[in-house]
Scaffold this motif. Structure first.
Motif, PDB file in Angstrom:
ATOM      1  N   HIS A 219       0.803  -0.967  -0.320  1.00  0.00           N
ATOM      2  CA  HIS A 219       0.344  -0.257  -0.159  1.00  0.00           C
ATOM      3  C   HIS A 219       0.812   1.134  -0.344  1.00  0.00           C
ATOM      4  O   HIS A 219       2.129   1.241   0.560  1.00  0.00           O
ATOM      5  CB  HIS A 219      -1.012   0.307   1.023  1.00  0.00           C
ATOM      6  N   GLU A 285     -10.431   4.004   0.042  1.00  0.00           N
ATOM      7  CA  GLU A 285      -9.551   4.620  -0.889  1.00  0.00           C
ATOM      8  C   GLU A 285      -9.672   3.310  -1.642  1.00  0.00           C
ATOM      9  O   GLU A 285      -9.990   3.193  -3.259  1.00  0.00           O
ATOM     10  CB  GLU A 285      -9.108   5.614  -0.932  1.00  0.00           C
ATOM     11  N   GLY A 286      -8.739   2.227  -1.212  1.00  0.00           N
ATOM     12  CA  GLY A 286      -8.150   1.456  -1.734  1.00  0.00           C
ATOM     13  C   GLY A 286      -9.086   0.178  -2.287  1.00  0.00           C
ATOM     14  O   GLY A 286      -8.389  -1.104  -2.975  1.00  0.00           O
ATOM     15  N   ARG A 289      -8.762  -1.441  -5.467  1.00  0.00           N
ATOM     16  CA  ARG A 289      -7.642  -1.194  -6.074  1.00  0.00           C
ATOM     17  C   ARG A 289      -6.148  -2.031  -6.605  1.00  0.00           C
ATOM     18  O   ARG A 289      -5.219  -1.722  -5.721  1.00  0.00           O
ATOM     19  CB  ARG A 289      -7.041   0.372  -5.890  1.00  0.00           C
ATOM     20  N   CYS A 290      -5.825  -2.937  -6.865  1.00  0.00           N
ATOM     21  CA  CYS A 290      -4.814  -3.818  -7.138  1.00  0.00           C
ATOM     22  C   CYS A 290      -4.929  -4.481  -8.454  1.00  0.00           C
ATOM     23  O   CYS A 290      -5.973  -5.487  -9.048  1.00  0.00           O
ATOM     24  CB  CYS A 290      -5.252  -4.817  -5.343  1.00  0.00           C
ATOM     25  N   HIS A 291      -3.897  -3.770  -9.092  1.00  0.00           N
ATOM     26  CA  HIS A 291      -3.868  -4.886 -10.960  1.00  0.00           C
ATOM     27  C   HIS A 291      -2.017  -4.685 -10.935  1.00  0.00           C
ATOM     28  O   HIS A 291      -1.869  -4.974 -11.954  1.00  0.00           O
ATOM     29  CB  HIS A 291      -4.080  -4.087 -11.687  1.00  0.00           C
ATOM     30  N   ASP A 306       2.559   4.149  -8.974  1.00  0.00           N
ATOM     31  CA  ASP A 306       1.319   3.636  -9.084  1.00  0.00           C
ATOM     32  C   ASP A 306       0.243   3.137  -7.634  1.00  0.00           C
ATOM     33  O   ASP A 306       0.864   2.073  -7.305  1.00  0.00           O
ATOM     34  CB  ASP A 306       1.379   2.338 -10.227  1.00  0.00           C
ATOM     35  N   GLN A 308      -1.809   1.503  -5.170  1.00  0.00           N
ATOM     36  CA  GLN A 308      -2.368   0.254  -5.167  1.00  0.00           C
ATOM     37  C   GLN A 308      -2.303  -0.277  -3.901  1.00  0.00           C
ATOM     38  O   GLN A 308      -1.356  -0.114  -2.728  1.00  0.00           O
ATOM     39  CB  GLN A 308      -1.928  -0.630  -6.310  1.00  0.00           C
ATOM     40  N   TRP A 309      -3.791  -1.021  -3.803  1.00  0.00           N
ATOM     41  CA  TRP A 309      -3.975  -1.525  -1.975  1.00  0.00           C
ATOM     42  C   TRP A 309      -4.053  -2.952  -2.463  1.00  0.00           C
ATOM     43  O   TRP A 309      -5.078  -3.256  -3.231  1.00  0.00           O
ATOM     44  CB  TRP A 309      -4.729  -1.112  -1.450  1.00  0.00           C
ATOM     45  N   CYS A 310      -2.841  -3.764  -2.541  1.00  0.00           N
ATOM     46  CA  CYS A 310      -3.341  -5.113  -2.520  1.00  0.00           C
ATOM     47  C   CYS A 310      -2.373  -6.325  -1.159  1.00  0.00           C
ATOM     48  O   CYS A 310      -1.523  -5.427  -0.440  1.00  0.00           O
ATOM     49  CB  CYS A 310      -2.262  -5.425  -4.142  1.00  0.00           C
ATOM     50  N   SER A 324      -6.927  -7.929  -5.056  1.00  0.00           N
ATOM     51  CA  SER A 324      -7.863  -6.686  -3.810  1.00  0.00           C
ATOM     52  C   SER A 324      -8.785  -6.933  -2.569  1.00  0.00           C
ATOM     53  O   SER A 324      -8.713  -7.951  -2.101  1.00  0.00           O
ATOM     54  CB  SER A 324      -8.782  -5.659  -4.747  1.00  0.00           C
TER      55      SER A 324
END
Length: 546
Positions: A219, A285-286, A289-291, A306, A308-310, A324
């Motif tokens: 994150h 907000e996360g 959002r994971c790619h 970039d 992201q939240w993974c 995500s």
């Protein structure tokens, strides 16, 4: 004669029939004495094995791998209980030259039996001198020299490794496998793992993984730069399911339940995980959002620019999946209700990964890795094992026929010889039933034990028959019982001698000799306690007047 009087009169024979019946159930009824759906299904699908007997390496093929645990130990540490954690922390935070240790790589144990502490490091990159220096750095007044460091790990650690390996074998559905330790003449201990029907490469892969599972949060930090943070450890997972597949979403996953038991600080792992997800933005907000993962290529692109939240699923330090936070899970965590039912899915790319993850979660991590540079491997092809199985059956049949022939040549009286032969065979069936009931994998050493049991068993029965018929026909029950007691004392003394002589072989880790000793001792006990007394009753009914 009423039922009670009949039972009192023939209780020895009834005991033999009862044990024989239980043995036959354990041998031939799918699932055995205790219902086992897995075993029953296997017996339905395996046409060439109509029994519940399992076979070891010598009769089924497979692999045996022996390897010592990696580690060093310093025993008899002069510390107090409240200094234990301080010393353990010093071990994995010390600045080693070639090693970067984690928490799991070092421990300090208290042994209650003899009231002592010992420290262990499970890494081959640490030198004995560094180990001693790390202990002294704990600032608890320890004075440790390099000579105090011993190679190897404690008995408790070896027990934990064996337990974990056995769990892995069971969770992987590998029937007949086992794990145990063997000591060398130099005092070093090897962990021995035997699994029928598995190649050396497959078994080595099962054992080489440490099995450490965790979830990291990938994150943005306060400065907007991507960072990793561990949010859930494998030991904080209370329960896990089997490898599963979601057709609708096209996901392979393992369902897990996080421990929601409150600790000393009043928080549970479930509440702390929920709090971390909320604080790090995964439920806000996360969410979704994971790619970073290219699932088709199996690659990860950790781009620091970039945001992201993974959630990263990590096994033995290797990232195997990144996904995500789902909308439903995020909503439950935002409202704080998730910790009341702390379940979610650990998603992985393939079914094989899901199965591997499930096995590691169920069994836990190996306390210490195994040193495969010093491994000893034995493997036997299934085709050759089938030949051994056939030869064992032929040899066993030849032994039975030889014994049967000698009995009839010796007595030429079916009243004496027929019960003798049937009683000896009943003893073998009872032992086979016992092996099937406890799911003991039979090997070549056990076959040798069965042959020895037939020989010693018939030998004892011959002593009984010769003693009671020493002075011609016996018509009096009193005379018969007197002679039988005399014979029974002889075979009882012989049985005690046999058990005492073979007990060290059954207790010590001496490979195949142990299996031979265990079967022989069990056969002697079954004979003295069940079959010999029953044969005496049968002989009395046939030879004496009623």
């Amino acid at each position: 004669m009423g039922p009670i009087a009949f039972a009192k009169e023939y209780w020895r024979i009834l005991l033999l029939v009862t044990f024989l019946g239980v043995a036959l159930v354990a041998l031939f009824i799918p699932g055995g004495i205790v219902a086992d759906d897995t075993l029953a299904a296997e017996n339905e699908s395996v046409d060439d094995n109509p029994t519940n007997i399992e076979y070891g390496l010598g009769l089924d093929g497979g692999t045996r791998v022996s390897a010592p645990p990696v580690g060093m130990t310093v025993d008899h540490l002069d510390i107090e209980h409240d200094e234990q954690q301080q010393v353990a922390t010093a071990l994995y935070t010390y600045d080693y030259e070639n090693a970067d240790l984690e928490v799991r790589d070092a421990t300090v144990r208290f042994h209650e039996n003899d009231n002592r502490f010992s420290a262990e490091i499970f890494s081959d990159e640490v030198t004995p001198a560094e180990f001693a220096a790390a202990l002294e750095s704990a600032d608890v007044g320890l004075e440790v020299d390099e000579d105090d460091v011993e190679q190897g790990v404690t008995q408790q650690t070896r027990d934990e490794i064996i337990q974990t390996i056995e769990l892995r074998i069971n969770e992987a559905g590998l029937d007949g496998g086992s794990a145990y330790q063997e000591a060398t003449l130099g005092g070093q201990y090897y962990i021995v793992t035997e699994v029928p029907g598995m190649s050396p490469e497959e078994l080595r892969e099962l054992l080489s993984d440490r099995g450490d599972v965790r979830i990291d949060a990938y994150h943005p930090d306060e400065d907007g730069e991507q960072t990793n943070e561990t949010v859930l450890l494998g030991e904080e997972i209370a329960d896990s399911g089997v490898a599963s597949y979601d057709d609708e979403r096209g996901q392979h996953y393992v369902p897990i339940t996080v421990d929601n038991t409150e600790g000393e600080d009043g928080n549970s792992p479930a509440s702390e995980y929920q709090g971390a997800m909320n604080d790090l933005g995964f439920t806000g907000e996360g969410q979704g959002r994971c790619h970073i993962q290219d699932r088709e290529a199996g690659e990860f692109d950790f781009d620091p620019d970039d945001p992201q939240w993974c959630l990263l699923t990590i096994v033995d330090g290797e990232v195997i999946d990144a996904h995500s936070m789902g909308a439903g899970l995020a909503e439950n965590m935002r409202t704080g209700t998730w910790e009341n039912d702390p379940t979610f899915r650990m998603i992985v790319p393939t079914q094989q990964d899901a199965h591997h993850l499930a096995v590691n979660l169920q069994s836990g991590a190996l306390t210490a890795p195994l040193d495969f540079d010093r491994e000893q491997t034995f493997t036997l092809q299934p085709a050759l094992a089938d030949q051994f199985k056939l030869y064992s059956l032929l040899i066993g049949g030849l032994a039975v026929m030889t014994v049967c022939g000698m009995i009839f040549l010796r007595y030429r009286d079916p009243r004496v010889a027929a019960p003798m032969f049937l009683t000896a065979m009943a003893e073998v069936v009872i032992l086979l039933g016992f092996a099937a009931a406890i799911r003991m994998p039979l090997d070549l050493s056990h076959v040798a034990g069965f042959i020895a049991v037939v020989g010693t068993g018939v030998d004892d029965l011959v002593i009984i028959a010769d003693e009671v018929m020493d002075e011609g026909d016996v018509n009096s029950r009193r005379v018969f019982e007197s002679r039988f007691r005399k014979a029974f004392w002889i075979i009882g003394a012989a049985a005690a001698t046999t058990i005492i002589a073979l007990s060290p072989l059954a207790v010590l880790s001496l490979g195949d000799l142990r299996g031979f000793a265990i079967i022989t001792i069990l056969g002697v006990l079954v004979g003295v306690l069940i079959t010999r007394p029953a044969y005496g009753d049968i002989l009395q009914r046939l030879l004496t007047d009623k």
